[in-house]
Design a protein around this motif. Structure first.
Motif, PDB file in Angstrom:
ATOM      1  N   ALA C  47     -18.652  15.659  -3.575  1.00 29.25           N
ATOM      2  CA  ALA C  47     -18.043  14.825  -4.615  1.00 29.25           C
ATOM      3  C   ALA C  47     -17.115  15.750  -5.383  1.00 29.25           C
ATOM      4  O   ALA C  47     -17.324  16.967  -5.408  1.00 29.25           O
ATOM      5  N   SER C  48     -16.079  15.205  -5.998  1.00 30.16           N
ATOM      6  CA  SER C  48     -15.103  16.075  -6.645  1.00 30.16           C
ATOM      7  C   SER C  48     -14.516  15.416  -7.887  1.00 30.16           C
ATOM      8  O   SER C  48     -14.967  14.351  -8.314  1.00 30.16           O
ATOM      9  N   ALA C  90     -16.625  14.503   3.467  1.00 28.58           N
ATOM     10  CA  ALA C  90     -16.853  14.653   2.024  1.00 28.58           C
ATOM     11  C   ALA C  90     -16.592  16.094   1.574  1.00 28.58           C
ATOM     12  O   ALA C  90     -16.007  16.339   0.512  1.00 28.58           O
ATOM     13  N   HIS C  91     -17.029  17.072   2.381  1.00 28.78           N
ATOM     14  CA  HIS C  91     -16.786  18.479   2.030  1.00 28.78           C
ATOM     15  C   HIS C  91     -15.286  18.791   2.032  1.00 28.78           C
ATOM     16  O   HIS C  91     -14.780  19.479   1.143  1.00 28.78           O
ATOM     17  N   ILE C  92     -14.570  18.302   3.044  1.00 33.05           N
ATOM     18  CA  ILE C  92     -13.131  18.591   3.132  1.00 33.05           C
ATOM     19  C   ILE C  92     -12.381  17.941   1.974  1.00 33.05           C
ATOM     20  O   ILE C  92     -11.513  18.550   1.347  1.00 33.05           O
ATOM     21  N   THR C  97      -9.363  18.568  -3.288  1.00 31.05           N
ATOM     22  CA  THR C  97      -9.135  18.028  -4.629  1.00 31.05           C
ATOM     23  C   THR C  97      -9.677  19.077  -5.615  1.00 31.05           C
ATOM     24  O   THR C  97      -9.243  20.214  -5.533  1.00 31.05           O
ATOM     25  N   ARG C  98     -10.593  18.763  -6.522  1.00 27.58           N
ATOM     26  CA  ARG C  98     -11.018  19.800  -7.478  1.00 27.58           C
ATOM     27  C   ARG C  98     -12.500  19.729  -7.802  1.00 27.58           C
ATOM     28  O   ARG C  98     -13.073  18.643  -7.864  1.00 27.58           O
ATOM     29  N   SER C  99     -13.063  20.892  -8.067  1.00 26.88           N
ATOM     30  CA  SER C  99     -14.450  20.988  -8.542  1.00 26.88           C
ATOM     31  C   SER C  99     -14.500  21.189 -10.043  1.00 26.88           C
ATOM     32  O   SER C  99     -15.488  20.826 -10.690  1.00 26.88           O
ATOM     33  N   LEU C 120     -14.535  11.072 -11.532  1.00 30.60           N
ATOM     34  CA  LEU C 120     -15.475  11.615 -10.566  1.00 30.60           C
ATOM     35  C   LEU C 120     -15.229  10.878  -9.257  1.00 30.60           C
ATOM     36  O   LEU C 120     -15.178   9.636  -9.230  1.00 30.60           O
ATOM     37  N   TRP C 121     -15.085  11.643  -8.185  1.00 22.70           N
ATOM     38  CA  TRP C 121     -14.759  11.035  -6.894  1.00 22.70           C
ATOM     39  C   TRP C 121     -15.950  11.207  -5.950  1.00 22.70           C
ATOM     40  O   TRP C 121     -16.224  12.320  -5.488  1.00 22.70           O
TER      41      TRP C 121
END
Lengths: 145, 145, 145
Positions: C47-48, C90-92, C97-99, C120-121
């Motif tokens: 999630a990012s 999901a990891h890619i 995007t951003r953490s 939150l994505w």
């Protein structure tokens, strides 16, 4: 003033993701701070940062493979080739991942997820020495809690 | 309290990368701070930030070209077209680059790499005025070293 | 010391972008700080975070669609499949995007653009509870202005 800056030189052996969580933890511990943020910064445009799963190595290798397939070496569209076929892909990979990453800490510990590691991502084929700056900013007195 | 906020309006002449390193350096110098971080923030969702090589202009143009080829105008999958064919690509380009970037400084100087510049990336075709916020946070007393 | 850390558990109902601007505004208001930065951090690698237009819902859906088409489930190149076909995508998606995201504030208000929201994505198909950390760092005394 509760700011502490540390610079690390990290040797890489070419393309790949190198976990540096332990360096950020070391910088935090030596700062004596308990609440705030750790800013990690990569002083390069052909290497980058990413937070990724550090449990199963295939998560890293699949991620690297996706990036290689979408940003290939030898793309005839590139004009920036003077430093080698892996140079322009390295810049693009850096642009779509991160140059800086900010991780909160509380009670003297980084608030990373259970399997969330901080990685330096070397995008060039040959070995390099990469400089990473860690700035710990926050505080340690009781009133911060 | 050692925090200083500055807002800049940057005129763009349409799509392209505009180096703003000098603005962040100016904000740092005027703050009088010597150790900490400079947070750069882009107040838009159709323009973004990136740290990229500022020596050879082909590094920039190849990066822009890669993004244009992978996020084209006129993609029939887009439904968000009310503001023009370049609007949805601009949002996607923003999402996969950066809205905020944090750069450490020490001894009053940004710790950027030798050819690492801070760029505002305009993703819309026509000229815009873009607002960038620079927050300098850290300290300046001797105890911070 | 003007640092305040808040952690939020956000329930998601599967893939999609969830606006969390109100949580960051609440963290800022409860801190009593008036000038500084709000650091938002996502403690997950599937999630990012992203800053995106929050006016027209098609901006979000087109962005999600672009990511789905470029990072599909079931890509035969993936080896990291143990947690399901949606895990490696999901990891890619998180990596590009951003953490972490850092938003400046002044006079007690976030300096977001007019239609710029913090999201939150969620990249996994099923419902999750996601932990977001918000660190407010800066100050509130008059000398900060």
């Amino acid at each position: 003033m509760p700011v502490r800056t540390q610079t690390y030189s990290i040797p890489t052996s070419g393309k790949g993701m190198y976990e540096i969580t332990y360096l950020v933890e070391a910088a935090l511990e030596s700062s004596g701070q308990t609440e705030g943020v750790a800013v990690v910064f990569c002083r390069h445009t052909s290497a980058s940062l990413v937070l990724m799963e550090n449990a199963d190595p295939t998560a890293k290798s699949d991620l690297e493979s996706w990036l290689d397939r979408h940003i290939p070496e030898g793309d005839p569209n590139y004009n920036h080739n003077a430093e080698g076929a892996d140079d322009m892909p390295a810049h693009i990979k850096t642009a779509i991942t991160r140059s800086s990453e900010t991780i909160p800490f509380l009670a003297g510990r980084l608030l990373l997820g259970a399997w969330q590691g901080i990685f330096l991502w070397e995008h060039r084929n040959v070995a390099h020495s990469r400089e990473i700056v860690v700035t710990i900013i926050g505080g340690s007195d009781a009133s911060s809690f």
